[in-house]
Design a protein around this motif. Structure first.
Motif, short mmCIF file in Angstrom:
data_model
loop_
_atom_site.label_atom_id
_atom_site.label_comp_id
_atom_site.label_asym_id
_atom_site.label_seq_id
_atom_site.Cartn_x
_atom_site.Cartn_y
_atom_site.Cartn_z
N LYS A 13 27.37 44.55 -12.09
CA LYS A 13 26.73 45.80 -12.22
C LYS A 13 26.24 46.26 -13.14
O LYS A 13 25.02 45.96 -14.18
N ALA A 14 27.05 45.36 -14.72
CA ALA A 14 26.33 45.33 -16.34
C ALA A 14 25.74 45.03 -16.26
O ALA A 14 24.12 44.79 -16.90
N ARG A 15 25.29 43.48 -15.56
CA ARG A 15 24.83 42.56 -15.34
C ARG A 15 22.48 43.32 -14.33
O ARG A 15 21.74 42.87 -14.98
N ALA A 16 22.78 43.92 -13.00
CA ALA A 16 22.18 44.35 -12.61
C ALA A 16 21.17 45.52 -13.89
O ALA A 16 20.33 45.00 -13.95
N ALA A 17 22.10 45.88 -14.60
CA ALA A 17 21.54 47.20 -15.51
C ALA A 17 20.52 46.02 -17.00
O ALA A 17 19.57 47.01 -17.01
N LYS A 18 21.46 45.08 -16.57
CA LYS A 18 20.61 44.13 -18.18
C LYS A 18 19.77 44.17 -17.15
O LYS A 18 17.82 44.03 -18.50
N SER A 61 24.45 46.53 -2.39
CA SER A 61 25.81 47.75 -2.48
C SER A 61 25.37 48.72 -3.51
O SER A 61 25.97 49.40 -3.58
N LEU A 62 25.06 47.93 -4.66
CA LEU A 62 24.84 48.39 -5.66
C LEU A 62 23.48 49.30 -5.47
O LEU A 62 23.80 50.86 -5.91
N THR A 63 22.42 49.24 -4.91
CA THR A 63 21.52 49.91 -4.90
C THR A 63 22.18 50.75 -4.11
O THR A 63 21.15 51.83 -3.83
N SER A 64 22.39 51.01 -2.77
CA SER A 64 23.28 51.68 -1.32
C SER A 64 24.30 52.70 -2.23
O SER A 64 24.43 53.48 -1.89
N GLY A 74 20.21 51.57 -13.58
CA GLY A 74 21.85 51.19 -12.59
C GLY A 74 21.63 52.31 -12.97
O GLY A 74 23.24 51.99 -13.03
N SER A 75 21.66 53.65 -12.89
CA SER A 75 22.49 54.61 -12.75
C SER A 75 22.85 54.93 -14.36
O SER A 75 24.19 55.74 -14.52
N SER A 76 23.33 53.76 -14.91
CA SER A 76 23.68 53.73 -16.57
C SER A 76 22.78 55.15 -17.31
O SER A 76 21.57 54.62 -17.42
#
Ligand code: HEM
Length: 404
Positions: A156-161, A305-308, A387-389
């Motif tokens: 999740k953190a990686r996708a946000a970066k 799953s992060l996207t959905s 990423g919703s952060s």
């Protein structure tokens, strides 16, 4: 460490059924005559890393200076910001050297690319997110590197970066003093150099790798083709449904990626000068190398799953089918994405109709327009919200590997 050549391991892997039986990669034969450098040489980019940056990161990591660098980097975000004070002198000297656009960067093209990105933003979010992002999981080296590096444990953190990189590249002032992209690129280049030192120390990564040092220039080119080359190809396909894209815009979009590759440390002799050269290189380095891996299957599931996890107004089955539609059923099967035939039917009819109405080439609003619109806008918001952060997620240089 075993010093097996990439080609011999892949051949062996295919023979043993360890990797999908994709075509054995050819020895590098792409002539640099069609590159930015324009020199008619043939150098294998899979044997080229980052001589300017890699020794620096070895020293910073070995002297335990990276945590302080990450701390100092928090105040360094805009291209026009002064370098943070208190950095190790060799890092300051390095940043002073690289913190500039290449001499061949063309501000007119970069501005045109920025306008193009803005106009195409909805399509770009969709293609980068459900296309390129998922394609990265069937690039075996990338999947394994990402999985076994420190960030692989917290996707999740990686996708946000990664969103930060994409977001910064897509802002109108990406390359200007008020923008963020150059700083983000430098941090990414330093991160890659850290990974080159760290991953070879991971027994889990060593057990699955086909090359002793990760993230070569060749590997970065593959990823570029999964991003820029792939996206441009899809946008061209969608011209059949009414999307407008001029030759000048296509060239500007390539130029943006050329500068981005340069900032990531790819040598000018490997950066394609034209789309024709890029397509040729992509056929050569990307397409034959795509294959499933255990790590990639896991990563794709996490990413989807992060996207959905945010409400896009469609079912999980629809979202997986859309990824299949964007990438191919072969990739969908490799990643074990579930089939959803009803959604597929809706997508095959509804998506072209959505583009046609949105672009004004068809006056008829399709019944599924609202659903597609909510889906595309939801993905864009996810991207824009990082990423919703609630804040931009800063890129930090890793200091260790994923525990394995
Ligand atoms: C880190 C972008 C190519 C492997 C990063 C980060 C960005 C990024 C923005 C920092 C965010 C993060 O830490 O997750 C890119 C772009 C590429 C590219 C734009 C090419 C155009 C590659 C390739 C590989 C790779 C080819 C491997 C084969 C990694 C790994 C990390 C990373 C392992 C570190 C994750 C960690 O912190 O543990 N990349 N990358 N990248 N990248 Fe890349």
């Amino acid at each position: 460490m075993q010093n097996l050549s990439r080609r011999s391991v892949l051949t062996l892997g295919a023979a043993l059924g360890l990797v999908a039986a994709t075509e054995t990669p050819k020895a590098w034969a792409w002539s640099s005559a069609n590159s930015i450098a324009g020199t008619d040489t043939v150098t294998d980019p899979w044997e080229v890393w980052d001589d300017d940056t890699d020794p620096l990161l070895v020293s910073l990591l070995d002297n335990n200076q990276v945590p302080a660098v990450n701390e100092a980097f928090k105040s360094w975000s805009r291209n026009g910001d002064p370098l943070p004070s208190g950095l190790p002198p060799e890092l300051t000297a390095y940043l002073n050297r690289v913190n500039t656009l290449p001499s061949w960067a063309d501000p007119v093209k970069l501005d045109r690319a920025a306008k193009f990105n803005k106009r195409m933003s909805m399509y770009l979010f969709l293609l980068y997110g459900l296309g390129s992002g998922i394609m990265s999981t069937v690039i075996p080296r990338e999947a394994r590197n990402v999985y076994w590096s420190e960030g692989g444990a917290d996707m999740k953190a990686r996708a946000a970066k990664t969103f930060t990189y994409g977001y910064d590249l897509n802002t109108p002032d990406a390359f200007k003093p008020t923008g963020y992209f150059m700083v983000t690129s430098h941090k990414t280049r330093l991160t890659h150099a850290a990974v080159r030192h760290l991953l070879p120390q991971s027994p889990a990564w060593q057990a699955v790798t086909d090359h002793p040092i990760p993230i070569s220039n060749g590997d970065i080119l593959i990823t570029f083709h999964s991003l820029g080359t792939y996206v441009r190809r899809k946008l061209r396909e969608w011209r059949n449904y009414g999307l407008r894209m001029s030759t000048a815009e296509e060239e500007a979009y390539l130029h943006m990626w050329q500068v981005a590759l340069h900032l990531l440390g790819v040598r000018d002799e490997f950066i394609p000068a034209t789309w024709a050269a890029a397509d040729e290189q992509s056929e050569y380095v990307l397409t034959p190398l795509l294959a499933p891996t255990r790590e990639g299957i896991d990563l794709a599931d996490i990413l989807l799953s992060l996207t959905s996890s945010v409400d896009l107004g469609v079912t999980k089955g629809f979202q997986r089918e859309f990824s299949r539609y964007l990438l191919s059923d072969q990739i969908g099967d490799w990643l074990r994405l579930p089939r959803h035939p009803v959604s597929r039917g809706v997508i095959e009819v509804g998506w072209p109709a959505y583009i046609a109405f949105r672009e004004g080439t068809s006056p008829i609003m399709p019944g599924t327009f609202t659903m597609f619109d909510r889906f595309v806008r939801g993905l864009a918001m996810l991207f824009l919200n990082n990423g919703s952060s609630p804040t931009q997620t800063p890129i930090t240089i890793p200091t260790r590997n994923r525990p394995g």
